[in-house]
Scaffold this active site. Structure first.
Site, PDB file in Angstrom:
ATOM      1  N   GLN A  87      21.792   1.294 -21.913  1.00 47.07           N
ATOM      2  CA  GLN A  87      21.264   1.524 -20.560  1.00 47.07           C
ATOM      3  C   GLN A  87      22.390   1.873 -19.580  1.00 47.07           C
ATOM      4  O   GLN A  87      22.309   1.571 -18.384  1.00 47.07           O
ATOM      5  CB  GLN A  87      20.510   0.279 -20.066  1.00 47.07           C
ATOM      6  CG  GLN A  87      19.117   0.122 -20.649  1.00 47.07           C
ATOM      7  CD  GLN A  87      18.151   1.205 -20.146  1.00 47.07           C
ATOM      8  OE1 GLN A  87      18.372   1.856 -19.128  1.00 47.07           O
ATOM      9  NE2 GLN A  87      17.066   1.409 -20.881  1.00 47.07           N
ATOM     10  N   SER A  88      23.431   2.527 -20.066  1.00 48.32           N
ATOM     11  CA  SER A  88      24.617   2.755 -19.233  1.00 48.32           C
ATOM     12  C   SER A  88      24.367   3.724 -18.071  1.00 48.32           C
ATOM     13  O   SER A  88      23.922   4.854 -18.269  1.00 48.32           O
ATOM     14  CB  SER A  88      25.736   3.311 -20.127  1.00 48.32           C
ATOM     15  OG  SER A  88      26.786   3.836 -19.339  1.00 48.32           O
ATOM     16  N   ASN A  89      24.710   3.272 -16.869  1.00 50.08           N
ATOM     17  CA  ASN A  89      24.680   4.150 -15.693  1.00 50.08           C
ATOM     18  C   ASN A  89      25.764   5.215 -15.789  1.00 50.08           C
ATOM     19  O   ASN A  89      25.565   6.364 -15.395  1.00 50.08           O
ATOM     20  CB  ASN A  89      24.915   3.339 -14.413  1.00 50.08           C
ATOM     21  CG  ASN A  89      23.796   2.364 -14.131  1.00 50.08           C
ATOM     22  OD1 ASN A  89      22.628   2.735 -14.140  1.00 50.08           O
ATOM     23  ND2 ASN A  89      24.145   1.109 -13.884  1.00 50.08           N
ATOM     24  N   ALA A  91      27.054   6.526 -18.485  1.00 48.75           N
ATOM     25  CA  ALA A  91      26.661   7.557 -19.454  1.00 48.75           C
ATOM     26  C   ALA A  91      25.656   8.513 -18.814  1.00 48.75           C
ATOM     27  O   ALA A  91      25.709   9.734 -19.022  1.00 48.75           O
ATOM     28  CB  ALA A  91      26.076   6.900 -20.703  1.00 48.75           C
TER      29      ALA A  91
END
Ligand SMILES: *Cc1c(COP(=O)(O)O)cnc(C)c1O
Length: 331
Positions: A87-89, A91
């Site tokens: 759930q990386s912002n 990325a």
């Protein structure tokens, strides 16, 4: 207020390459009802809304990537490669930047691949990134190297962006943000004592505290509220990154005070905490502002607790620096 450290450093700063992505300045807005709900005076709370910088659904990674993706670093580059959690912002914003710049994007993400992607996982795919799944944080760096090598053998060239774009170069995005903020304070007439901001890879607080010192505002302390790491790690990461950023600018390695706060991680990285959920509801209902469960709700919870316990006086002025993360609310 201290005198600004060095105009020469700012001149050097303005000569460093950057690819503009977000809108700036981001809003600095009063939140009188939320201030009241927290027991502060109505003018006691300002929100710095980097969540609303308008690129790829926004947040703090935009400012850091503007320097990581400076034009001279993109010469000959065909692919952006970076890593994070599912759930990386970071990325997500990297994938959006690749789309904007006409580059391919490969994201090395740890954690189980979602069956039905939502939140950032959905956006990673919508922005057209290829996703390589690994099963642990430790497996990310070697996997990125493998991906970069594979791109090389096919005649391309990858720019590998470190976790969270938290390099000395990326931290310059928050040196810039500090200067912007100090200029806005002059307009608003506020005299804040303390900034609360969510922290993990620490490029954000590293740049912010360096920039505050460079702008002559070492009277403002920054509380870096951990999403995962220990207080020792916050101080260590931030000091390495701010020293590196200062070196790029020929500036003295002096920062405004940084206070690490790791008491609000709750059950762990990415997992909502009861205090965070309470803070999230309070922000929503008393300010119409959404904070995310992974980062900003925990920073908000820390701010609430510091006011409640008297660590922040009722007549003090504080700033909540909103670093984004909105997609997590819908994940
Ligand atoms: C990445 C992130 C942070 C932490 O920033 P660092 O520079 O990694 O310390 C804070 N808030 C949000 C919403 C983030 O995505």
């Amino acid at each position: 207020m201290n005198a600004p450290i060095s105009d020469a450093s700012w001149t050097r700063f303005d000569g460093i390459g950057r690819t503009p992505l977000g809108f700036e300045p981001t809003p600095l807005i009063p939140a009188p009802r939320l201030a009241g709900a927290l027991g502060l005076e109505p003018a006691g709370l300002l929100l710095k809304m980097d969540a609303h910088n308008g690129f790829g659904l926004g947040g703090n990674k935009v400012r850091k990537l503007e320097y990581e993706l400076a034009p001279h670093r993109l010469e000959g580059i065909t692919h952006l490669v970076t890593s994070g959690g599912v759930q990386s912002n970071h990325a997500r914003v990297t994938a959006a930047a690749a789309a904007r710049l006409g580059l391919e994007c490969v994201l090395v993400l740890n954690g189980p691949e979602p069956k039905i992607p939502s939140g950032n996982a959905l956006l990673h795919r919508l922005f057209g990134a290829r996703i390589v799944s690994v099963d642990s944080r430790e497996a990310r760096d070697p996997a990125m190297e493998r991906v970069a090598e594979e791109i090389r053998t096919k005649g391309g060239r990858a720019l590998v962006i470190p976790l969270g774009a938290s390099s000395p170069l990326g931290a310059l995005g928050y040196v810039r943000a500090a200067r912007e903020f100090v200029g806005q304070l002059a307009e608003v007439g506020g005299r804040p004592t303390t900034i609360f901001i969510a922290s993990s890879s620490c490029g954000t607080v590293a740049g912010l505290t360096l920039g505050l010192a460079m702008a002559g505002r070492s009277d403002i302390r920054t509380v870096g509220v951990s999403a995962d790491v220990s207080e020792g790690e916050i101080l260590e990461r931030a000091s390495i990154l701010s020293a590196g950023a200062a070196e790029l600018l020929g500036a003295p390695d002096l920062t405004a005070p940084l206070i690490p706060e790791a008491g609000f991680v709750g059950p762990g990285y990415g997992l909502p905490s009861p205090e965070g959920q309470e803070a999230q509801a309070r922000f929503a209902r008393a300010a119409g502002v959404i904070v995310d469960p992974v980062y900003t709700a925990k920073a908000a919870a820390a701010m609430h607790a510091w006011i409640e316990s008297g660590r922040i006086g009722r007549d003090e002025r504080v700033v909540f620096w909103h670093t984004g993360g909105h997609p997590a609310v819908l994940a």
